[in-house]
Design a protein around this motif. Sequence first.
Motif, PDB file in Angstrom:
ATOM      1  N   UNK A 238       2.022 -43.389  54.461  1.00 10.79           N
ATOM      2  CA  UNK A 238       3.245 -43.885  53.822  1.00 10.79           C
ATOM      3  C   UNK A 238       3.623 -43.015  52.636  1.00 10.79           C
ATOM      4  N   UNK A 239       2.619 -42.466  51.912  1.00 13.50           N
ATOM      5  CA  UNK A 239       2.946 -41.690  50.714  1.00 13.50           C
ATOM      6  C   UNK A 239       3.500 -40.309  51.071  1.00 13.50           C
ATOM      7  N   UNK A 240       3.425 -39.902  52.362  1.00 19.74           N
ATOM      8  CA  UNK A 240       4.107 -38.667  52.740  1.00 19.74           C
ATOM      9  C   UNK A 240       5.471 -38.970  53.356  1.00 19.74           C
ATOM     10  N   UNK A 241       5.898 -40.224  53.267  1.00 18.04           N
ATOM     11  CA  UNK A 241       7.243 -40.565  53.732  1.00 18.04           C
ATOM     12  C   UNK A 241       7.314 -41.029  55.175  1.00 18.04           C
ATOM     13  N   UNK A 242       6.166 -41.130  55.861  1.00 20.59           N
ATOM     14  CA  UNK A 242       6.194 -41.660  57.221  1.00 20.59           C
ATOM     15  C   UNK A 242       6.624 -43.126  57.184  1.00 20.59           C
TER      16      UNK A 242
ATOM     17  N   UNK B 289       3.499 -47.538  46.068  1.00 24.14           N
ATOM     18  CA  UNK B 289       2.449 -48.039  46.958  1.00 24.14           C
ATOM     19  C   UNK B 289       2.078 -49.432  46.472  1.00 24.14           C
TER      20      UNK B 289
ATOM     21  N   UNK C 281       1.270 -37.401  46.752  1.00 25.70           N
ATOM     22  CA  UNK C 281       0.156 -38.192  46.222  1.00 25.70           C
ATOM     23  C   UNK C 281      -1.176 -37.697  46.779  1.00 25.70           C
TER      24      UNK C 281
ATOM     25  N   UNK D  55       9.137 -41.202  48.558  1.00 28.69           N
ATOM     26  CA  UNK D  55       7.732 -40.779  48.651  1.00 28.69           C
ATOM     27  C   UNK D  55       7.589 -39.320  49.063  1.00 28.69           C
ATOM     28  N   UNK D  56       8.602 -38.775  49.735  1.00 25.87           N
ATOM     29  CA  UNK D  56       8.550 -37.335  50.031  1.00 25.87           C
ATOM     30  C   UNK D  56       8.668 -36.517  48.756  1.00 25.87           C
TER      31      UNK D  56
ATOM     32  N   UNK E   1       0.136 -45.713  41.139  1.00 20.87           N
ATOM     33  CA  UNK E   1       0.549 -46.211  42.451  1.00 20.87           C
ATOM     34  C   UNK E   1       1.868 -46.961  42.390  1.00 20.87           C
TER      35      UNK E   1
ATOM     36  N   UNK F  11      -5.296 -38.744  46.776  1.00 18.41           N
ATOM     37  CA  UNK F  11      -6.127 -39.928  46.552  1.00 18.41           C
ATOM     38  C   UNK F  11      -7.563 -39.556  46.208  1.00 18.41           C
TER      39      UNK F  11
ATOM     40  N   UNK G  71       5.076 -44.327  42.970  1.00 18.47           N
ATOM     41  CA  UNK G  71       5.648 -44.087  44.304  1.00 18.47           C
ATOM     42  C   UNK G  71       5.699 -45.382  45.121  1.00 18.47           C
TER      43      UNK G  71
ATOM     44  N   UNK H  81      10.890 -44.167  51.891  1.00 17.84           N
ATOM     45  CA  UNK H  81      10.340 -42.995  52.572  1.00 17.84           C
ATOM     46  C   UNK H  81      10.894 -41.712  51.961  1.00 17.84           C
TER      47      UNK H  81
END
Lengths: 240, 222
Positions: B129-133, A50, A81, A76-77, A45, A83, A48, A73
């Motif tokens: 958030x982990x998809x970039x939103x 988090x 990830x 993270x693209x 985590x 979960x 990226x 942002x």
Amino acid sequence: MLRAHAIWKSFDGIDVLKGVDLHVQERECVCILGPSGSGKSTMLRCLNRLEEPDSGEIYLDGQKVSGPSVDLNGLRQQLGMVFQSFNLYPHLNALGNVTLALRKVKKLARPEADEIAIKALDTVGLRHKADAMPATLSGGQQQRVAIARAIALNPKVMLFDEPTSALDPELVGSVISTMRDLRTEGMTMVVVTHELRFAREAADKVVFMADGVEVAKGPPPEIFDAPPHPRLAEFLQQVS
Amino acid sequence: MDRILAQFFNAEVAAQYLPSMASGFAVTLGLAALIVVTGLSGGLALAVARTFQLRAVTFAIVAYADILRCLPPLTLMFMFYFAFPLAGISMSGMTAAWLALSLVLAAFSEEIFWTAFLSINKGQWEAARSTGLSFGQTISHVILPQAMRVAIPSLTNRTIAITKGVALASAVAVPEMLGEAIAATSYSSNSTPLLMAAAGYMIIFLPLAIFSRRLETRFRWN
């Protein structure tokens, strides 16, 4: 491709990560094993962001992605990830789950987003479930939609955080085989897992963590057949 | 039976006071609509601001919500209408009523939105958030649609309860419907205007209640 150096992280004064390094080459699959509380999920985590590492550096493709003034942002693209608890959006159908970021982050028009999403759902074998709401899907199907949601953004690296731990035993297989397919296609992957068989068969490199440090790492035969550390030997004995 | 009809459903009285009742209806409807819009958007904005978890901001919002939920709206109206001019801030009775009830509705709805936000699993934030939103996109496309499902029933209750407080505004010289009805009732010694007001309230608030039920169904996705 992805390199983390000396990552430290503490929660409420307890050190969870004590200077962990991680190197992932392009098209490589790295599996992280370890007892619960070893910091392996936290490490993932941190990659990226988090979780924000207290110190240490992270580089993606040679670019520093730790510290302030990084476009989170954007980062993270590039790091998909998945979960343990799937975390599908319950108010959107499978297609909507996959297209949301394509439309809002990548700013694609709906037809383009749909096309990419259908392709991603096809990759995980769930094209026929595009209209299904998450609640009507089995755990294994939900997790595969979650994988489709991540790969649709065409990430450089996929991060898996115990992707099969919340699944009934008979559903684990479908998720594992989806991950194997990704592996075969050359996806770069970091997988925190308890699935020793997957690690042994699919990993290029296995990292064993305990108490917030990397205890051992190496190719699967080294790790599994001749454990270089007593702590690792003990762990393998307990899980198998 | 005739006496009941004459006292409560008197066509002559109704015709006589129809114009003032109609203008009272328009005032109440307009004021209620404004309060719903500003009160609910204010409450939503406060709840969103609270998600940033900045200590000072959270403290201010909690203090605001707690105080405004305790004060009777009438005292706020009086304060705005009678006390503020002494400090050089004058406003019409209409503005005072709108402001007071909007602030109270914002306080209640902030709490309702906030509780609804809390009920959404943390994993939803992380997945988005982990998809970039971005933070804002996560709120509007992932958190809010799920929170609305939780919030709508209590939000409707509060909205109706507080918006009916427009009736208090006659105390600050706003010619709203119930005040007009009471005046007409005493002039005519006849209760027909009160029943007209009751009908007016049904016309305003029943659609609101029905609309919220339809929203509830729309947000029921499984």
